[in-house]
Design a protein around this motif. Sequence first.
Motif, PDB file in Angstrom:
ATOM      1  N   ARG A   1      31.034  29.500  41.244  1.00 48.49           N
ATOM      2  CA  ARG A   1      31.640  29.402  39.910  1.00 48.49           C
ATOM      3  C   ARG A   1      30.055  29.506  38.521  1.00 48.49           C
ATOM      4  N   ALA A   2      29.385  28.063  39.393  1.00 47.97           N
ATOM      5  CA  ALA A   2      28.366  28.696  38.073  1.00 47.97           C
ATOM      6  C   ALA A   2      27.801  29.399  38.399  1.00 47.97           C
ATOM      7  N   THR A   3      27.864  30.137  38.949  1.00 51.69           N
ATOM      8  CA  THR A   3      26.578  31.348  39.702  1.00 51.69           C
ATOM      9  C   THR A   3      27.111  32.573  39.496  1.00 51.69           C
ATOM     10  N   MET A   4      28.635  32.583  39.719  1.00 48.86           N
ATOM     11  CA  MET A   4      28.914  33.633  38.984  1.00 48.86           C
ATOM     12  C   MET A   4      30.089  34.286  37.951  1.00 48.86           C
ATOM     13  N   PRO A   5      29.492  34.371  36.939  1.00 48.94           N
ATOM     14  CA  PRO A   5      29.786  34.269  35.548  1.00 48.94           C
ATOM     15  C   PRO A   5      31.055  35.504  35.848  1.00 48.94           C
ATOM     16  N   GLU A   6      30.329  37.008  36.489  1.00 47.50           N
ATOM     17  CA  GLU A   6      31.552  38.510  36.285  1.00 47.50           C
ATOM     18  C   GLU A   6      32.774  37.780  36.629  1.00 47.50           C
ATOM     19  N   TYR A   7      33.361  36.460  38.020  1.00 46.57           N
ATOM     20  CA  TYR A   7      34.396  36.517  38.176  1.00 46.57           C
ATOM     21  C   TYR A   7      35.067  35.154  37.840  1.00 46.57           C
ATOM     22  N   PHE A   8      34.258  33.961  37.312  1.00 48.47           N
ATOM     23  CA  PHE A   8      34.597  32.734  37.069  1.00 48.47           C
ATOM     24  C   PHE A   8      34.395  32.573  35.384  1.00 48.47           C
ATOM     25  N   ALA A   9      34.008  33.635  34.442  1.00 53.98           N
ATOM     26  CA  ALA A   9      33.875  33.203  33.420  1.00 53.98           C
ATOM     27  C   ALA A   9      34.944  34.049  32.561  1.00 53.98           C
ATOM     28  N   ASN A  10      35.333  33.386  31.536  1.00 51.21           N
ATOM     29  CA  ASN A  10      35.743  34.594  30.295  1.00 51.21           C
ATOM     30  C   ASN A  10      37.538  34.888  31.330  1.00 51.21           C
ATOM     31  N   ARG A  11      38.285  33.574  31.899  1.00 52.29           N
ATOM     32  CA  ARG A  11      39.028  34.047  33.307  1.00 52.29           C
ATOM     33  C   ARG A  11      40.665  34.057  31.923  1.00 52.29           C
ATOM     34  N   ASP A  12      40.865  34.309  30.710  1.00 55.02           N
ATOM     35  CA  ASP A  12      41.676  35.113  29.594  1.00 55.02           C
ATOM     36  C   ASP A  12      42.755  35.886  30.477  1.00 55.02           C
ATOM     37  N   PRO A  13      44.058  35.836  30.862  1.00 60.41           N
ATOM     38  CA  PRO A  13      45.250  36.860  31.628  1.00 60.41           C
ATOM     39  C   PRO A  13      45.555  37.702  30.849  1.00 60.41           C
ATOM     40  N   LEU A  14      45.602  37.071  29.213  1.00 66.59           N
ATOM     41  CA  LEU A  14      45.988  38.259  28.251  1.00 66.59           C
ATOM     42  C   LEU A  14      44.707  38.721  27.716  1.00 66.59           C
ATOM     43  N   ASP A  15      43.596  38.353  28.213  1.00 61.07           N
ATOM     44  CA  ASP A  15      42.571  39.393  27.656  1.00 61.07           C
ATOM     45  C   ASP A  15      42.884  41.198  28.073  1.00 61.07           C
ATOM     46  N   GLU A  16      42.816  42.011  27.222  1.00 62.37           N
ATOM     47  CA  GLU A  16      43.327  43.347  26.947  1.00 62.37           C
ATOM     48  C   GLU A  16      42.861  43.947  28.389  1.00 62.37           C
ATOM     49  N   GLU A  17      41.271  44.225  28.745  1.00 62.85           N
ATOM     50  CA  GLU A  17      40.329  44.698  29.365  1.00 62.85           C
ATOM     51  C   GLU A  17      41.142  44.226  30.968  1.00 62.85           C
ATOM     52  N   LEU A  18      41.443  43.085  31.021  1.00 59.45           N
ATOM     53  CA  LEU A  18      41.540  42.575  32.213  1.00 59.45           C
ATOM     54  C   LEU A  18      43.314  42.933  32.341  1.00 59.45           C
ATOM     55  N   ARG A  19      43.782  42.749  31.377  1.00 60.80           N
ATOM     56  CA  ARG A  19      45.693  43.254  31.776  1.00 60.80           C
ATOM     57  C   ARG A  19      44.906  44.928  31.973  1.00 60.80           C
ATOM     58  N   GLU A  20      45.103  45.620  31.442  1.00 56.96           N
ATOM     59  CA  GLU A  20      44.693  46.813  32.183  1.00 56.96           C
ATOM     60  C   GLU A  20      44.634  46.956  33.773  1.00 56.96           C
ATOM     61  N   ALA A  21      43.515  46.901  33.707  1.00 52.94           N
ATOM     62  CA  ALA A  21      42.620  47.301  34.954  1.00 52.94           C
ATOM     63  C   ALA A  21      43.614  46.715  35.852  1.00 52.94           C
ATOM     64  N   LEU A  22      44.496  45.697  35.682  1.00 53.60           N
ATOM     65  CA  LEU A  22      44.818  44.696  37.026  1.00 53.60           C
ATOM     66  C   LEU A  22      46.754  45.970  37.383  1.00 53.60           C
ATOM     67  N   LYS A  23      47.037  46.234  35.885  1.00 53.73           N
ATOM     68  CA  LYS A  23      48.080  48.423  35.642  1.00 53.73           C
ATOM     69  C   LYS A  23      47.133  48.469  36.523  1.00 53.73           C
ATOM     70  N   THR A  24      46.481  48.984  36.938  1.00 48.02           N
ATOM     71  CA  THR A  24      45.567  50.397  37.500  1.00 48.02           C
ATOM     72  C   THR A  24      45.336  49.702  39.328  1.00 48.02           C
ATOM     73  N   VAL A  25      44.797  48.867  39.280  1.00 50.93           N
ATOM     74  CA  VAL A  25      44.794  48.380  41.225  1.00 50.93           C
ATOM     75  C   VAL A  25      45.168  47.524  40.649  1.00 50.93           C
ATOM     76  N   CYS A  26      45.691  46.275  41.813  1.00 56.68           N
ATOM     77  CA  CYS A  26      46.228  45.079  42.103  1.00 56.68           C
ATOM     78  C   CYS A  26      46.269  44.320  43.200  1.00 56.68           C
ATOM     79  N   TYR A  27      46.218  43.204  43.005  1.00 59.38           N
ATOM     80  CA  TYR A  27      46.580  42.392  44.626  1.00 59.38           C
ATOM     81  C   TYR A  27      47.918  41.317  43.822  1.00 59.38           C
ATOM     82  N   VAL A  28      48.473  42.325  44.763  1.00 56.43           N
ATOM     83  CA  VAL A  28      49.789  41.924  44.404  1.00 56.43           C
ATOM     84  C   VAL A  28      50.654  40.793  45.512  1.00 56.43           C
ATOM     85  N   VAL A  29      51.129  39.470  44.771  1.00 60.01           N
ATOM     86  CA  VAL A  29      51.432  38.417  45.501  1.00 60.01           C
ATOM     87  C   VAL A  29      53.115  38.359  45.981  1.00 60.01           C
ATOM     88  N   LEU A  30      53.661  38.786  46.675  1.00 62.86           N
ATOM     89  CA  LEU A  30      54.892  38.851  47.256  1.00 62.86           C
ATOM     90  C   LEU A  30      55.816  37.433  47.427  1.00 62.86           C
TER      91      LEU A  30
END
Length: 315
Positions: free
Chosen positions: A85-114
């Motif tokens: 969590r300290a050494t991989m900010p690309e995965y663990f920082a700025n974890r806002d689900p309402l971030d527009e870029e993240l939202r659009e990315a997860l519309k394109t390809v997503c890990y979907v939970v059943l």
Amino acid sequence: MVADDNGTGLELEMPTKEQLSEWYAEVGITPDGMRRDINHLKNWMSRQPHLPHITDDVVYERFLFGCKNSLEGAKLKLEQYYTARATMPEYFANRDPLDEELREALKTVCYVVLPRLTSKGYRIIICKMFNHDITKFKPNLLFKGALMLSDMTRHKCQSNGVVIIFDLYGRTMAHVASVTFPMLRNVVHCIMSAFPEHMKGFHIVNASGYTNTLITLGKSLLKDKLRNRIHTHSKGVATLAEHISKDVLPAEYGGTYEHNMVKLRDFTYELLVRQRDWYLKEQSVKADLTKKVEGKKEERNIFGIEGSFRAIRID
């Protein structure tokens, strides 16, 4: 239950008390032992100047269960998890689900939970591409979303293990090439070494000729136990039902579950959004490596972590 507030009626199935007791008994966890080991881990964490002081018992419970009731395994995972969590900010920082870029990315390809658990209590996750446009494919954000989902489902809705279905339909060499080695290395490290998940199976569907070759090569480099958990379905998705009950799977994957993958993708995203406050609060909880003190060699066990040693069992 973790219900969906957007009116779809979807919810994640939660284990019953009887199921949890059965799963815990399988790895030798008793209520008294759990309380004792949680206190042990709390005390151990409080003595590590570089690690956060976690007071939430659920965190320790999940790590103990994920590490098959091994104290030393849990310590190792906690160390690696908060370091990641300290050494991989690309995965663990700025974890806002309402971030527009993240939202659009997860519309394109997503890990979907059943929503439904399997009869053995496994949580099924399907990685699917919904838009094949390479310009919209953001692998770093895909991996961030996947790790956010893993954190949330582990902490909020426990399972007895995770099975991932990788749907490779529409993947091209351009998509493969956009995933750099550091990206892949870091996310694999998180999944295999830092996250306390029981990885029960990997199923690959809709693989092309060249990806089948890569998969075969990759499997040859793995240990038998892990290699035997990777299944490639070369004749469509019908054979998934040999491993996963049809009532868990949506129709796109040969199942009878009533909702399709688009609705399940949107449900997965809503789960992230509804935990927004939790993500924003916990994203600052990480190791402070400037405070890390290396112990004397004779005070450390083979994992480089101080404390009592109890044999580690491999899942």
